[in-house]
Design a protein around this motif. Sequence first.
Motif, mmCIF file in Angstrom:
data_model
loop_
_atom_site.group_PDB
_atom_site.id
_atom_site.type_symbol
_atom_site.label_atom_id
_atom_site.label_comp_id
_atom_site.label_asym_id
_atom_site.label_seq_id
_atom_site.Cartn_x
_atom_site.Cartn_y
_atom_site.Cartn_z
ATOM 1 N N GLU A 147 0.792 -1.427 -0.058
ATOM 2 C CA GLU A 147 -0.035 0.072 0.262
ATOM 3 C C GLU A 147 0.736 1.259 -0.104
ATOM 4 O O GLU A 147 0.400 2.469 -0.125
ATOM 5 C CB GLU A 147 -0.913 0.051 1.280
ATOM 6 C CG GLU A 147 -1.899 -1.117 1.211
ATOM 7 C CD GLU A 147 -2.882 -1.018 2.084
ATOM 8 O OE1 GLU A 147 -4.175 -0.546 2.153
ATOM 9 O OE2 GLU A 147 -2.744 -1.462 3.325
ATOM 10 N N ARG A 197 3.353 3.922 -1.914
ATOM 11 C CA ARG A 197 3.513 4.293 -3.246
ATOM 12 C C ARG A 197 4.730 3.674 -3.676
ATOM 13 O O ARG A 197 5.919 4.060 -2.729
ATOM 14 C CB ARG A 197 3.414 5.782 -3.362
ATOM 15 C CG ARG A 197 1.808 6.259 -3.372
ATOM 16 C CD ARG A 197 1.831 7.701 -3.462
ATOM 17 N NE ARG A 197 0.459 8.207 -3.386
ATOM 18 C CZ ARG A 197 -0.460 8.213 -4.451
ATOM 19 N NH1 ARG A 197 -0.026 7.668 -5.693
ATOM 20 N NH2 ARG A 197 -1.635 8.675 -4.143
ATOM 21 N N LYS A 224 -3.164 -2.613 -7.677
ATOM 22 C CA LYS A 224 -2.708 -2.294 -6.342
ATOM 23 C C LYS A 224 -3.604 -2.695 -5.350
ATOM 24 O O LYS A 224 -4.839 -3.137 -5.613
ATOM 25 C CB LYS A 224 -2.945 -0.540 -6.481
ATOM 26 C CG LYS A 224 -2.003 0.289 -7.529
ATOM 27 C CD LYS A 224 -2.394 1.671 -7.288
ATOM 28 C CE LYS A 224 -3.730 2.001 -7.666
ATOM 29 N NZ LYS A 224 -3.892 3.407 -7.804
ATOM 30 N N GLU A 263 -4.592 -1.561 -2.712
ATOM 31 C CA GLU A 263 -5.778 -0.776 -2.187
ATOM 32 C C GLU A 263 -7.021 -0.819 -3.234
ATOM 33 O O GLU A 263 -8.148 -0.736 -2.783
ATOM 34 C CB GLU A 263 -5.548 0.701 -2.066
ATOM 35 C CG GLU A 263 -4.964 1.246 -3.377
ATOM 36 C CD GLU A 263 -3.231 1.396 -3.206
ATOM 37 O OE1 GLU A 263 -3.039 2.495 -3.640
ATOM 38 O OE2 GLU A 263 -2.704 0.182 -2.711
ATOM 39 N N ASP A 264 -6.631 -1.454 -4.367
ATOM 40 C CA ASP A 264 -7.976 -1.693 -5.348
ATOM 41 C C ASP A 264 -8.646 -2.899 -5.048
ATOM 42 O O ASP A 264 -9.627 -3.043 -5.515
ATOM 43 C CB ASP A 264 -7.570 -1.718 -6.756
ATOM 44 C CG ASP A 264 -6.872 -0.319 -7.283
ATOM 45 O OD1 ASP A 264 -7.341 0.731 -6.745
ATOM 46 O OD2 ASP A 264 -6.181 -0.274 -8.053
ATOM 47 N N GLN A 309 -5.556 -7.483 7.961
ATOM 48 C CA GLN A 309 -5.643 -6.065 7.873
ATOM 49 C C GLN A 309 -6.923 -5.311 7.028
ATOM 50 O O GLN A 309 -7.374 -4.510 7.827
ATOM 51 C CB GLN A 309 -4.371 -5.632 6.858
ATOM 52 C CG GLN A 309 -2.940 -5.879 7.296
ATOM 53 C CD GLN A 309 -2.011 -5.696 6.431
ATOM 54 O OE1 GLN A 309 -2.104 -4.669 5.697
ATOM 55 N NE2 GLN A 309 -0.864 -6.371 6.408
ATOM 56 N N LEU A 310 -7.143 -5.922 6.171
ATOM 57 C CA LEU A 310 -8.568 -5.638 5.783
ATOM 58 C C LEU A 310 -9.743 -5.565 6.779
ATOM 59 O O LEU A 310 -10.590 -4.755 6.813
ATOM 60 C CB LEU A 310 -8.900 -6.095 4.344
ATOM 61 C CG LEU A 310 -7.857 -6.079 3.080
ATOM 62 C CD1 LEU A 310 -8.363 -6.790 1.991
ATOM 63 C CD2 LEU A 310 -7.859 -4.442 2.776
ATOM 64 N N LYS A 359 -9.851 -2.761 9.275
ATOM 65 C CA LYS A 359 -10.220 -1.327 8.793
ATOM 66 C C LYS A 359 -11.558 -1.478 8.042
ATOM 67 O O LYS A 359 -11.940 -0.286 7.529
ATOM 68 C CB LYS A 359 -9.230 -0.929 8.167
ATOM 69 C CG LYS A 359 -8.647 -1.472 6.725
ATOM 70 C CD LYS A 359 -7.437 -0.897 6.221
ATOM 71 C CE LYS A 359 -7.141 -1.507 4.866
ATOM 72 N NZ LYS A 359 -5.998 -0.722 4.335
ATOM 73 N N SER A 360 -12.337 -2.518 7.877
ATOM 74 C CA SER A 360 -13.322 -2.336 6.769
ATOM 75 C C SER A 360 -14.695 -2.673 7.916
ATOM 76 O O SER A 360 -14.508 -3.475 8.571
ATOM 77 C CB SER A 360 -13.430 -3.619 5.891
ATOM 78 O OG SER A 360 -14.563 -3.653 5.076
#
Length: 230
Positions: free
Chosen positions: A30, A32, A148, A150-151, A173-174, A177-178
């Motif tokens: 995640e 850049r 990516k 994040e997509d 992780q997802l 935070k979701s």
Amino acid sequence: MIKKIMITLITTLFSMSLAAESLYVFVPTEVRANKLQHKIGAYCSGVDVTVFGRAKDFHKKIKNFPPSAILSLLPVIERNHLFDPTITGLKNGIANEDYVLVSVDQPLNRSNLTNKKIGVVDLLGRKAMTKFVDNLLKAQVKLKRVTKVEDLLPLITFASVDAIFISKSLFNQLKSKSKLNLVSTPLNIKIGLASAALSDAIVKDKLNECLFSFDKQLNTTLGVDQWRTL
């Protein structure tokens, strides 16, 4: 005048020789690509580091301008036969990680995956990635590739796919935070962590010095907690 030209030429050639060793990095995170490149470059003195955010760009660059070394996930390393694996990443002492299918509310039926729409971060390109995932899942699925990390979440948020194929650590992780009720389908599939491979043994010592100097934060970003020579 001639003397100045000669000095400039010698300086240029010397600078090129210092940067002759090159490292291409492709590890989906995640962070850049330009920021990750700056972080890795700070630990790799005398090595020209290039970090790629897309599989397509990474593989094209390798084909046209082969580097001295590459750093990527093991399936990518194994595809590039011109490079000899020399360093493997470890997490909790293990060189691979469990992968799962992640969906919303209901897990998928492991024995009924044919024609399911599966989202994944592209590592190998369209044909190679489709074949890779089909072989792992032992079913022909409809693959939706993204560039990516994040997509991935939007794919299941907007029901563009039935599930996403990700590592168990990324699932955790997802999930944290979701607001979605994310559930996983265990697969008993393990994929190798980030590893490094060389096209030229001359740079082995320099690559070792580079990777083994990474701090904890950088290693975590790359999905490992330590490195081991092979």
